[in-house]
Design an enzyme around this catalytic site. Sequence first.
Site, mmCIF file in Angstrom:
data_model
loop_
_atom_site.group_PDB
_atom_site.id
_atom_site.type_symbol
_atom_site.label_atom_id
_atom_site.label_comp_id
_atom_site.label_asym_id
_atom_site.label_seq_id
_atom_site.Cartn_x
_atom_site.Cartn_y
_atom_site.Cartn_z
ATOM 1 N N GLU A 1 0.834 -1.206 0.000
ATOM 2 C CA GLU A 1 0.000 0.000 0.000
ATOM 3 C C GLU A 1 0.867 1.254 0.000
ATOM 4 O O GLU A 1 0.656 2.180 -0.780
ATOM 5 C CB GLU A 1 -0.911 -0.009 1.240
ATOM 6 C CG GLU A 1 -1.797 1.207 1.363
ATOM 7 C CD GLU A 1 -2.802 1.279 0.239
ATOM 8 O OE1 GLU A 1 -3.653 0.388 0.158
ATOM 9 O OE2 GLU A 1 -2.729 2.226 -0.557
ATOM 10 N N ASP B 1 1.076 4.076 -2.986
ATOM 11 C CA ASP B 1 0.693 5.468 -2.741
ATOM 12 C C ASP B 1 1.846 6.421 -3.073
ATOM 13 O O ASP B 1 1.657 7.436 -3.752
ATOM 14 C CB ASP B 1 0.286 5.659 -1.273
ATOM 15 C CG ASP B 1 -0.977 4.890 -0.925
ATOM 16 O OD1 ASP B 1 -1.702 4.495 -1.855
ATOM 17 O OD2 ASP B 1 -1.239 4.677 0.278
ATOM 18 N N SER C 1 -7.055 2.184 -4.154
ATOM 19 C CA SER C 1 -5.828 2.594 -3.476
ATOM 20 C C SER C 1 -4.909 3.355 -4.404
ATOM 21 O O SER C 1 -4.119 4.170 -3.964
ATOM 22 C CB SER C 1 -5.059 1.356 -3.036
ATOM 23 O OG SER C 1 -5.425 0.987 -1.768
#
Length: 660
Positions: free
Chosen positions: A301, A305, A577
Site C-alpha cells: 500500500e 501510494d 488505493s
Amino acid sequence: MIISYSAFAAFTLLLCNAAALPDSHAVHEKREATSERWIKRDRVNGLTTLPVRIGLAQSNLDRGYDYLLDVSHPDSPNYGKHWTAEEVAKKFAPSEESIGAVRDWLTSSGIDRKRISHTTNMGWLTFHATVQEMENLLHTEYYHHEDSETGQVIPACDLYHIPNHITEHVDFVTPGVGLNVRNHPQGGPPSPWKRGINDHHEPAKFQEFPHEKIHNNSDLATCDIAITPACIRALYDVPLPTTAVKGNTIGIFENGNFYAQEDLDLFFSNFTPYIKNGTHPILDSIDGGVAPVPVAQGGGESALDLELAYPLIHPQQVTLFQVDDINYSNGSLNASGIYNDWLDAIDGSYCTYSAFGETGNDPSVDPVYPDPLPGGWNHPLQCGVYKPTNVMSVSYSAQEYNHPVNYQKRMCNEFMKLGLQGHSIFFSSGDTGVAGRATDPAPNGCLGPNHTIFNSRYPNSCPYLTVVGATKVYPGHTVFEPESAANDLAGAPYKTAYSPGGGFSNIFPIPPWQETAVASYFKHHNPPYPYYSGNEPLGYGGGLYNRSGRGYPDVAANGDNIAVYSAGKAHLSGGTSASTPMFASIVNRINEERLLRGKSPVGFINPVLYAHPEVLNDIKNGSNPGCNTNGFTAVDGWDPLTGLGTPNFPKMLELFLRLP
Ligand SMILES: *[C@@H]1O[C@H](CO)[C@@H](O)[C@H](O)[C@H]1NC(C)=O
Ligand SMILES: *[C@@H]1O[C@H](CO)[C@@H](O)[C@H](O)[C@H]1NC(C)=O
Ligand SMILES: *[C@@H]1O[C@H](CO)[C@@H](O)[C@H](O)[C@H]1NC(C)=O
Ligand SMILES: *[C@@H]1O[C@H](CO)[C@@H](O)[C@H](O)[C@H]1NC(C)=O
Ligand SMILES: *[C@@H]1O[C@H](CO)[C@@H](O)[C@H](O)[C@H]1NC(C)=O
Ligand SMILES: *[C@@H]1O[C@H](CO)[C@@H](O)[C@H](O)[C@H]1NC(C)=O
Ligand SMILES: *[C@@H]1O[C@H](CO)[C@@H](O)[C@H](O)[C@H]1NC(C)=O
Ligand SMILES: CC(=O)N[C@H]1CO[C@H](CO)[C@@H](O)[C@@H]1O
C-alpha cells in the site's frame, strides 16, 4: 442537539425508578443495551463525590453544508476564503444561550455557581457533586457497575432526566449511562469493533511481472499492459511539474503498512530517473508510527501510494502521516478505529471534541495511549502536533455497519471543519463493488438476512470527503481512448475479484451539491433493483440500497495494472488505493498553480466539480458487481462507480485558476 428522546417520554413512569418525576422533565439518555460484560452491583452511597461533566450542545452543527458551500461553491463571492481554526472553533462552540441556560438550571437546583467551571475548549461545564445531588438533579439512581473482565467498578445509571427547556442545550452528562472500557484493552475480550491486519487498506492485489516489458517509460504502446508514470501523464494530460511552493506537500495516510526506501529507489531509477535515489517523504509519525522499514518488509500500500504521488508532484514533497504504534497498527491489539488518532494529531481540538454524544476518542473503537506494551507508544495520545496538509490522501476504508453511527457522524463533522479551513481530503471508494469486504459480515460481504443488501462504506460515505473510484485501460485500448470502470474477475490479474466501491450511504443524506447529479442518474439510468428510502428500515420491501443516501464515489482515476516496486520486486498493482493518490496528486498540482498566483488552495472541491462536470472525463462503460448482482453501471453523467469521471488536468486547472 443530538438525538430526540421524546419517544421515551411516554414510558418514563414505567422505566424510572427514581422519585416522582415532574412533567417538566424528560428522559435525556437511556442505555440501549447492557453488555453481558458489565454487572450491575449495589447502589452508590449518596455521599460519594462524583466529577461531573455536562457536554453542551454545539452550535450550528446542522449548518455545515451552508458554511462549506459558502467557501467552496464556484458561484459564491466567498469562494476560497477559508476559515481559521479559531473561527471554526468559535462557530461551533455552544452558544452563550446554551451555557447560560444550563448554568441557571444547575444553580437553581442548588449547585452553587462558584463550583461550576467552563472548560477552555468551550464544550463542557464541570463541577463536583455528591451522588445525592446528582440523583436529585437528574431524577435517577446511580449503581456500581463492575467490568467482569477487569474488575473495574464505575458509577452509572440506566437512564436520566433533564428539564425539557434544557434538552436542546445538553449533549450528555457524565457519569451517566456510559459503560465504556476506559482501561487498556490488552487482556480484555475482543472489542466489538475489531480489526484484523490490513482490514482497512485496499489492495493486497499484486501480480509479479517482468519489468523489462515496460521498462521504456516513454513508450505509451504498452499502457494496456502496465500503467507507468508516462501513461498517467498521457491519460490525464498532466505535464511534468517544475515548481514547489514552500509547504505545498501532499499528505499521505498510512496505518499498518510501511514503505521501504529501496522500493522507492528502484521505482525512481526505472521509471523517473529525474527523481534522485534517496528522495523520501517528510515523516509525521503519529502515536509511535514508524517508517521506513527494511526492503523485505516494504508494504504494498505504501509503495503504491508514494510511487504514484512522486512522479506527479516532484519536486513538491510528500508528508507521510504514519499512524499508530506497531501493536495497534499491525492489528495485534483489537482497535478498529484508525482515523481518529490521525485527526487528533492534525487538530488538537478534536481530542476533546464532543458531538453526537461522543467525546474524544472512543475507547471501545480507538487505540488507547499510553500503550505500555513492549514497543508501544508509552506516551499520551498526540494532539495537534502536526499541521494538516492542503491535500490529504487516504487509501483505506471499511464498512459503515462496522462502526457506531454517532462515532461516524462525529468524524464526518471533523472532515467538514477541515474543509472549511481549506483542506481537500480524498478517500478510496473500496475495491469490492457494491459489496463490503468478503466475510464482512456475510461470505459475500453483503447485508441483511439473505445477504442481498449492498454494503456502503465508511468513512467515505461522509459527504465532506472527495471519494475516488477506479478505471482501467483494457487490453487493446490506448490512453487516447475513453477508459472504462475497472472490473476484474478473481484471478485476472489479481487473486480476488475487484471493481470500484460505489453506492449510497445508510447514514448520510444526499448533500445539496450532489442532488442534481444523483436525481439525474435515477431519472435517466434507474438501476434495475428495488430500493428503500427515507425512514424505511434496511432492506424494506426487498430494497437493496438506500435511495436517500449520499452517493459515492465523486470522481475516479486509473486503478488497475499499475507498475510498482514493492518488497524489492516489480509488480502490477491496482485498486482504488491507486486512483486515490493519483487524483489527490493532480489536485496538489492545481493548488501549486493557485499558490504561485497568490490564491488560496482549492479546499473542498466537490461543489466545484458537481457544478462543472465538463472538467472531468465522463466514464460510460463498465459495472461494479456484488451481492449477486451486476452492481451499478457506468453511464452518461454521475454514476455510483466512477462518479463524475477522471481528471482532465488542463480543463481542471483552467477552471480553478479562473476562480477567485
Ligand atoms: C483480539 O481478537 C482476537 C480474535 O477475536 C483474539 O483472539 C485476541 O485475543 C484479541 N486480543 C486482544 C488483545 O484483545
Ligand atoms: C522508447 O520508446 C519510444 C517510443 O516507442 C522509442 O521512440 C524509443 O526509441 C524507445 N527508447 C528506448 C531506449 O528503447
Ligand atoms: C538507485 O537505487 C536503485 C535501488 O537500490 C539501484 O538499482 C540504482 O542503481 C540506483 N541508482 C543510482 C543512480 O544510484
Ligand atoms: C505485530 O507486531 C508485533 C511486534 O513486532 C509482533 O510481535 C506481532 O506478532 C505482530 N502481529 C502480527 C499479527 O503481525
Ligand atoms: C429472504 O429469503 C426468504 C426465502 O427466499 C424470503 O422468504 C424472505 O422474504 C427474504 N427476506 C428478505 C428480508 O429479503
Ligand atoms: C437511508 O438514508 C436516510 C438519509 O440519510 C437515513 O435517514 C435513513 O436512516 C437511511 N436508512 C437506513 C435503513 O439506514
Ligand atoms: C467496456 O468494458 C469492458 C470490460 O468491462 C471492456 O472489455 C470493453 O473493451 C470496454 N469497451 C469499450 C468500448 O471501452
Ligand atoms: C500483544 C502484542 O502483539 N504485543 C507485541 C507488541 O510489540 C512488541 C515488540 O514491538 C512485541 O514484542 C509484542 O509481542
